[in-house]
Design a protein around this motif. Structure first.
Motif, short mmCIF file in Angstrom:
data_model
loop_
_atom_site.label_atom_id
_atom_site.label_comp_id
_atom_site.label_asym_id
_atom_site.label_seq_id
_atom_site.Cartn_x
_atom_site.Cartn_y
_atom_site.Cartn_z
N LYS A 94 0.85 -1.19 0.00
CA LYS A 94 0.00 0.00 0.00
C LYS A 94 0.88 1.24 0.00
O LYS A 94 1.97 1.24 0.58
N LYS A 95 0.37 2.27 -0.63
CA LYS A 95 1.08 3.55 -0.64
C LYS A 95 0.05 4.67 -0.51
O LYS A 95 -1.01 4.62 -1.13
N ARG A 96 0.36 5.66 0.33
CA ARG A 96 -0.52 6.82 0.47
C ARG A 96 0.31 8.07 0.25
O ARG A 96 1.35 8.26 0.87
N THR A 97 -0.13 8.91 -0.65
CA THR A 97 0.55 10.17 -0.92
C THR A 97 -0.12 11.29 -0.13
O THR A 97 -1.34 11.43 -0.17
N TRP A 98 0.69 12.05 0.59
CA TRP A 98 0.19 13.18 1.39
C TRP A 98 1.05 14.39 1.06
O TRP A 98 2.08 14.63 1.66
N GLU A 99 0.62 15.14 0.07
CA GLU A 99 1.38 16.29 -0.41
C GLU A 99 0.86 17.59 0.20
O GLU A 99 -0.29 17.69 0.61
N SER A 100 1.73 18.58 0.25
CA SER A 100 1.32 19.91 0.69
C SER A 100 0.46 20.56 -0.39
O SER A 100 0.66 20.31 -1.58
N ASN A 101 -0.50 21.38 0.04
CA ASN A 101 -1.33 22.04 -0.97
C ASN A 101 -0.58 23.24 -1.56
O ASN A 101 0.44 23.69 -1.03
#
Length: 600
Positions: A94-101
């Protein structure tokens, strides 16, 4: 004739004194060939072998929960199943991307930060109530969130990461949950001026250290935090304020706070710790003049060894000193007793630091925990005199001595700095051996057998078993000092492997390489590796705890005087090869034949 300058003569004298005072530092019994390590599995951020990975990972944190490894990187969180390794690579499930807006990135760039800094670097990665608690730098506007452990879905809303996570990915921080509260040590502002130990997110009120008070903190670098008894202990290094030197001196410290602290009165230390105290950690080689290892880099969890609760710590010398690293051990009971000793004070900015006279210490004793049922059953009710004292006297006079008054392991005059550690206290077929793995700034791993003295204090006969390259440039990419920086070292006890986290990859290495000695009994026995033994199949085998295989090993002495030289074939002397019995004079300290009684 050439004459030497006074500074050079002084340096040569210092080197001579230090080298003569230091214990001998023998090399490893085994140096592992590089090609062996380069066959070990590596995580590169791919879901399967055919996938391409373009951007570098920028790994920050790893967390093992049962048989799952979570990897926090830049903008990404990965879940890796440790039991599903395919060949020479580990793939994520599994991979989750959490980028800055875009808005946070834009503000970050306007404040003068580079594009690479204005990303979301995961700096807090903790297990919480069956899920994960994660904080990221979020383009210098830190955020935290809860995630599920299986699907990596965010649960609920994000919360501010201020005082829980640093703004800058380069800054050190520590975090742990204890009794439902989050305890963190980091910086609270964009400029990294306000260092803090902070408690939040639980039923207890939020508390912090005093702002901008050099007696409490002076440019700290936080290393670790542990829970022990009624306290949380924070390990860090900082600029010393108690020495009257012109130049800055870095020293290592441990600070503690009470888990039950409710803060002070409305007049003194309101919403601040009433129990914050700190003391110096002394890791030094004794002599006419002590040689100090002042820079703390890493600590172990609290270990129960030989009837004591101890903590091991890795230290080094400053970069402008004689290069060296050391491992020191600290007894938690002895460590705690220092906080019951004398306080240190500076009566005026010009005066030297001196101990506070006992008769001047207010009652109840400053820095203690409130006791239910006593006159002061909450820190809110402590007298102002006591609170004012602890506010201005957080430093203890006595330094915390290392066990045995000397390091357990010393490495000097080498090209690397030891900076990471992990300990296996249940090594060997009987689970009664202690093996210490040390990681260096060059990505190498040093493996030591810890052999206690009779008084169980400071082993001075530890055995340097192995040295091997941990970093794999062929798979991990570039081969630079930055790429080789070891971020963390973790022991996976179930699979008997080490997990080495580098910025661009995670390398998985077995704790032992018994197969390298498989054709030679003499080499197997002389390796003194508690994980390895000569077994009935006439081979050097990995010995799991409680093994029922007949085996032979001599971890204590590595005695092979009864064996012939290795010639690439099996040597004589094995009781499993119908060879002559081993003389009784050679059997002392051996683990011969079958496991000791009590093992399954």
């Amino acid at each position: 004739m050439m004459t030497l300058s006074a500074p050079l003569l002084a340096l040569l004298w210092l080197v001579q004194v230090v080298c003569s005072a230091f214990p001998e530092e023998p090399g490893p019994l085994s140096s592992i060939p590089t090609e062996v390590v380069r066959k070990y599995p590596v995580f590169l951020g791919r879901p399967h072998r055919s996938s391409l990975r373009q951007e570098p990972l920028h790994i920050q944190r790893i967390l093992q929960v049962n048989r799952t490894l979570y990897i926090g990187a830049r903008d990404d969180l990965f879940r890796v199943e440790l039991d599903n390794v395919v060949g020479d690579e580990m793939f994520y499930s599994k991979k989750r991307t959490w980028e800055s807006n875009k808005n946070d990135i834009s503000i970050c760039r306007m404040k003068g930060k580079h594009e690479n800094e204005c990303r979301n670097y995961i700096k807090v990665l903790l297990s919480r109530q069956g899920g994960l608690f994660i904080c990221g730098t979020n383009a210098f506007n830190p955020l935290c969130a809860n995630y599920t452990g299986d699907t990596l879905e965010m649960v609920g809303e994000t919360v501010s990461g201020m005082a829980r996570c640093p703004y800058d990915p380069k800054h050190a921080n520590v975090a742990l949950f204890a009794e439902g509260n989050l305890f963190t040590a980091t910086v609270t502002d964009f400029l990294a001026i306000d260092a803090v130990i902070y408690r939040s997110l639980g039923d207890s009120p939020a508390l912090r250290t005093i702002k901008h008070d050099s007696k409490w903190f002076r440019e700290p670098y936080f290393v670790n935090a542990v829970e022990w008894g009624p306290h949380i202990y924070f390990f860090f290094r900082e600029m010393a304020m108690e020495f009257n030197y012109l130049e800055k001196v870095v020293v290592s410290r441990v600070a503690r706070v009470c888990k039950s602290d409710m803060g002070g009165s409305q007049r003194v230390l309101e919403k601040q710790w009433t129990s914050f105290l700190k003391a110096r950690l002394n890791c030094s080689i004794p002599g006419d003049s002590h040689f100090y290892f002042n820079l703390l880099h890493s600590t172990s969890p609290i270990l129960h060894l030989h009837g004591r609760d101890i903590i091991l710590a890795v230290f080094s010398t400053p970069s402008n000193s004689i290069p060296g690293s050391a491992v020191c051990a600290f007894d938690m009971e002895q460590l705690a007793s220092v906080f019951d000793g004398r306080f240190k004070e500076q009566k005026s900015p010009e005066s030297i630091w001196t101990p506070v006279a006992d008769e001047l210490i207010p009652k109840p004793r400053p820095g203690g925990c409130a006791v239910q049922g006593s006159k002061f059953n909450s820190s809110n009710s402590f007298p102002d005199e006591m609170l004012n004292f602890v506010k201005t006297h957080p430093l203890m006079d006595e330094a915390i001595p290392s066990l045995g008054q000397r390091p357990w392991i010393v490495r000097t005059m080498v090209r690397y700095q030891l900076n990471k550690m992990v300990v296996d206290t249940n090594a060997g077929p009987h689970g009664n051996r202690t093996v210490l793995f040390l990681g260096s700034s060059r990505g190498t791993i040093l493996k030591f057998l810890v052999v206690p003295n009779q008084d169980n204090t400071a082993p001075n006969n530890n055995v340097f078993l192995e040295e091997l390259e941990g970093y794999n440039p062929e798979k991990c990419g570039q081969d630079t000092p930055q790429a080789r920086q070891l971020l963390s070292l973790t022991l996976d006890s179930n699979s008997h492997t080490l997990l080495l986290a580098f910025p661009s990859c995670v390398v998985r290495i077995p704790v032992a390489r018994c197969q390298l000695y498989s054709r030679c009994m003499k080499n197997c026995i002389s390796s003194r590796d508690p994980y390895c033994g000569w077994t009935r199949g006439s081979t050097c085998s990995f010995l799991r705890a409680g093994t029922r295989l007949p085996f032979e090993q001599d971890v204590d002495h590595g005695n092979t005087s009864y064996l012939g030289d290795c010639d690439g074939k099996l040597t004589l002397g094995s009781p499993f090869l119908a060879s002559p019995p081993i003389p009784k004079t050679h059997r002392t300290g051996f683990c011969l034949g079958y496991p000791a009684s009590g093992s399954s």
